[in-house]
Write an enzyme that holds these catalytic residues in place. Sequence first.
Site, mmCIF file in Angstrom:
data_model
loop_
_atom_site.group_PDB
_atom_site.id
_atom_site.type_symbol
_atom_site.label_atom_id
_atom_site.label_comp_id
_atom_site.label_asym_id
_atom_site.label_seq_id
_atom_site.Cartn_x
_atom_site.Cartn_y
_atom_site.Cartn_z
ATOM 1 N N ALA A 1 2.487 -3.741 1.438
ATOM 2 C CA ALA A 1 1.494 -3.200 0.511
ATOM 3 C C ALA A 1 0.110 -3.062 1.130
ATOM 4 C CB ALA A 1 1.407 -4.105 -0.725
ATOM 5 N N CYS A 2 -0.088 -3.634 2.304
ATOM 6 C CA CYS A 2 -1.430 -3.735 2.878
ATOM 7 C C CYS A 2 -1.647 -2.733 4.011
ATOM 8 C CB CYS A 2 -1.644 -5.153 3.405
ATOM 9 S SG CYS A 2 -3.207 -5.364 4.285
ATOM 10 N N PRO A 3 -2.659 -1.874 3.911
ATOM 11 C CA PRO A 3 -2.910 -0.907 4.989
ATOM 12 C C PRO A 3 -3.337 -1.566 6.296
ATOM 13 C CG PRO A 3 -4.697 -0.864 3.381
ATOM 14 C CD PRO A 3 -3.607 -1.704 2.791
#
Length: 232
Positions: free
Chosen positions: A47-49
């Site tokens: 979920a984390c860029p």
Amino acid sequence: MNITSQFPRESINGAFKRQKSIYRELISSNSIYKPEKQRYHLYLSHACPWAHRTLIVIALKNLESVVSTSFVHPIRDNKGWNFESQNSLYYDIINGFSYLMEAYKIMDSQYDMRVTVPVLWDKQTEQIVNNESSDIIIMLNNEFNQFTNSKLDLYPEEKRTEINEINQYIYTNINNGVYKCGFATSQKIYDSEVDNLFTALNKIELRLKDRKYLVSDSITLSDIRLFVTLIR
């Protein structure tokens, strides 16, 4: 576990202020953290860029057999990023942690700030090496070439000044810019940050009008850093 809320804090004027990464050791032949195959592990979130950029570099550099990975559950609660039980996609295969906070507590038993990903973990010393994605992607590009058949250089020395300049612009106005919009608690601040974000996007669009990549005639770290925000 007595910890601060694991969601971003705002500054007093309603503007988002990003927490600084505090673990910034580097892997190199001159460091206590030397480049070694299967010595290091990355804790990531789909979920984390910021974590996504490290995963892309691992794939492009063919480092899947060199640096191992675990993924936290994509939905974070007030205790932060968590893992699930064995046989889950979100199991910590190295330490069996229930929460990523446990890794931070190993470094500092009084740690009470937000827990962030990616985390670069040293299996040998059993501690965090680095939790700053911009450092980690450079190390993945530069320090493990002896363990891969990939000849791709995402951070060529002759282009580094230009890459660093465009990276700073993208970080300030786009990578972090979307957070400054999303977490603004003042309408005035929000309006200003939205203007800044779309001005930056327009500038980048003009830069890419007649070229495929931001800096060179092939992909660099700058393209990866931009992509992970745009794709979201």
